[in-house]
Scaffold this active site. Structure first.
Site, mmCIF file in Angstrom:
data_model
loop_
_atom_site.group_PDB
_atom_site.id
_atom_site.type_symbol
_atom_site.label_atom_id
_atom_site.label_comp_id
_atom_site.label_asym_id
_atom_site.label_seq_id
_atom_site.Cartn_x
_atom_site.Cartn_y
_atom_site.Cartn_z
ATOM 1 N N ARG A 26 0.769 -1.237 0.000
ATOM 2 C CA ARG A 26 0.000 0.000 0.000
ATOM 3 C C ARG A 26 0.800 1.287 0.000
ATOM 4 O O ARG A 26 0.307 2.326 -0.426
ATOM 5 C CB ARG A 26 -0.951 -0.001 1.201
ATOM 6 C CG ARG A 26 -1.937 -1.135 1.192
ATOM 7 C CD ARG A 26 -2.675 -1.249 2.508
ATOM 8 N NE ARG A 26 -1.788 -1.576 3.609
ATOM 9 C CZ ARG A 26 -2.180 -1.641 4.883
ATOM 10 N NH1 ARG A 26 -3.432 -1.377 5.190
ATOM 11 N NH2 ARG A 26 -1.322 -1.951 5.823
ATOM 12 N N ASP A 71 -1.507 -12.929 1.570
ATOM 13 C CA ASP A 71 -2.251 -12.572 2.779
ATOM 14 C C ASP A 71 -2.361 -13.819 3.627
ATOM 15 O O ASP A 71 -2.436 -14.944 3.094
ATOM 16 C CB ASP A 71 -3.641 -12.041 2.421
ATOM 17 C CG ASP A 71 -4.339 -11.416 3.617
ATOM 18 O OD1 ASP A 71 -4.229 -10.184 3.782
ATOM 19 O OD2 ASP A 71 -4.957 -12.157 4.409
ATOM 20 N N TYR A 148 -9.246 -14.589 13.797
ATOM 21 C CA TYR A 148 -10.095 -14.114 12.708
ATOM 22 C C TYR A 148 -11.272 -15.056 12.469
ATOM 23 O O TYR A 148 -12.418 -14.631 12.289
ATOM 24 C CB TYR A 148 -9.286 -13.985 11.415
ATOM 25 C CG TYR A 148 -8.445 -12.737 11.323
ATOM 26 C CD1 TYR A 148 -9.033 -11.470 11.369
ATOM 27 C CD2 TYR A 148 -7.068 -12.815 11.160
ATOM 28 C CE1 TYR A 148 -8.265 -10.326 11.265
ATOM 29 C CE2 TYR A 148 -6.294 -11.664 11.055
ATOM 30 C CZ TYR A 148 -6.901 -10.427 11.104
ATOM 31 O OH TYR A 148 -6.139 -9.292 11.005
#
Length: 337
Positions: A26, A71, A148
């Site tokens: 990013r 990821d 998660y």
């Protein structure tokens, strides 16, 4: 042998090796341009796209290693788990895993059946261009993945995951053991395709007590990297209270240290026979160069007491970071400033 591998083997290279967690992504304008119109997880599973993103920071900054662009939830998607990355939030799961039946259904999937062809193809593209520069493969640690899955998405305190450990320890260990096998499979795929180092990320381990970490988490994390065949770096955030346990009984070649603890203090806790990685404060990437430079020089000085030191951040590169700051840090570490 590269400077990074020398540091991991306990040598002191002429130049301090440096790379940055989340260096691929990013903070780079070329990444943002390349990602237009492509969802995050789709980018991770498109070999030429994932390879190009992995290589961008090596070309721009001259870092001593590439870290594979992916990821931590990718192996879960490969296992058929319905998950998406929501911008501004993170991984969100359509069906959280909260009951013994949920755990039984999920863990019936054989981790060996995961199709890693897209991952292997991307790794081969990267290593062909890198030459002698190492590629770091990575995976999420069982606790962070479980946090998660059980919460259904990001959470500050991971209350449901921590509750499962005590309310249903049989299901917890079954889930964590399965996640360890999934992460191991993901790392082995990257290793077999050419990654020469791996890193295990336990981003949420800092929410645990020392006893819970030792009882419910460390044994499963150890299974991910034990005997992996390449140097393994183990990193967590907020793990100061149980930093010595992050060595995972010697299976970790290096331990990543976040920004909260001075690096020399961490070295004193970890002992003289393990390399360290870190620990520039990511917040100081927003500071004037004179302030950041003094901080980086202090981190390098404190790292000299370790068996080997890899310069890195104490967490990932924030998306608003000026890429020139990272390039300057590399030049400084290499003795060019």
């Amino acid at each position: 042998m590269s400077d990074l591998l020398r540091a991991l083997s306990g040598e002191t290279p002429q130049r301090t090796p440096v790379w940055f967690m989340r260096q691929a992504g990013r903070s780079l304008p070329e990444y943002r341009e390349l990602r237009v119109g492509t969802r995050m997880l789709d980018a991770c599973l498109t070999p030429d796209l994932a390879a190009e993103i992995t290589l961008q920071p090596v070309r721009r900054h001259g870092v001593d290693a590439a870290v594979f662009f992916s990821d931590i939830v990718i192996p879960l998607r490969l296992a058929g788990v319905e998950v998406e990355i929501e911008p501004g939030r993170g991984p969100v799961f359509a069906n959280p895993v909260r009951t013994a039946d949920d755990v039984e259904r999920l863990t019936a999937i054989d981790p060996a059946s995961l199709d890693g062809d897209a991952i292997a193809a991307a790794v081969r593209i990267v290593t062909d261009e890198l030459g002698e520069t190492p590629l770091i493969g990575f995976a999420g640690a069982p606790f962070t993945l479980a946090a998660y899955l059980v919460e259904g998405g990001p959470s500050k305190e991971h209350l449901r995951a921590r509750a499962m450990m005590h309310a249903d320890p049989v299901s917890w260990h079954r889930l964590a053991g399965w996640l360890a096998a999934v992460s191991r499979r993901f790392l082995e795929t990257q290793r077999d395709a050419g990654a020469s180092v791996v890193q295990l990320f336990d981003s949420w381990a800092g929410s645990l007590s020392t006893d819970d970490y030792r009882t419910y988490v460390a044994p499963h994390s150890r299974e991910v990297i034990a005997g992996i065949g390449v140097p393994a770096i183990h990193f967590g955030v907020g793990t100061g209270p149980f930093l010595a346990d992050m060595r995972l009984d010697g299976t970790a070649s290096a331990v990543g240290v976040d920004w909260r603890m001075p690096l020399d203090e961490a070295i004193g806790i970890l002992g003289p026979d393990v390399a360290v990685q870190g620990n520039i404060d990511p917040a100081l990437l927003q500071a004037p160069w004179s302030v950041l430079e003094a901080h980086v020089r202090d981190v390098i000085a404190r790292g000299r007491g370790a068996k080997g030191h890899i310069l890195n951040l104490g967490h990932g590169v924030p998306p608003e970071t000026d890429p020139d700051q990272l390039t300057r840090i590399v030049a400084l570490a290499h003795g060019e400033l």
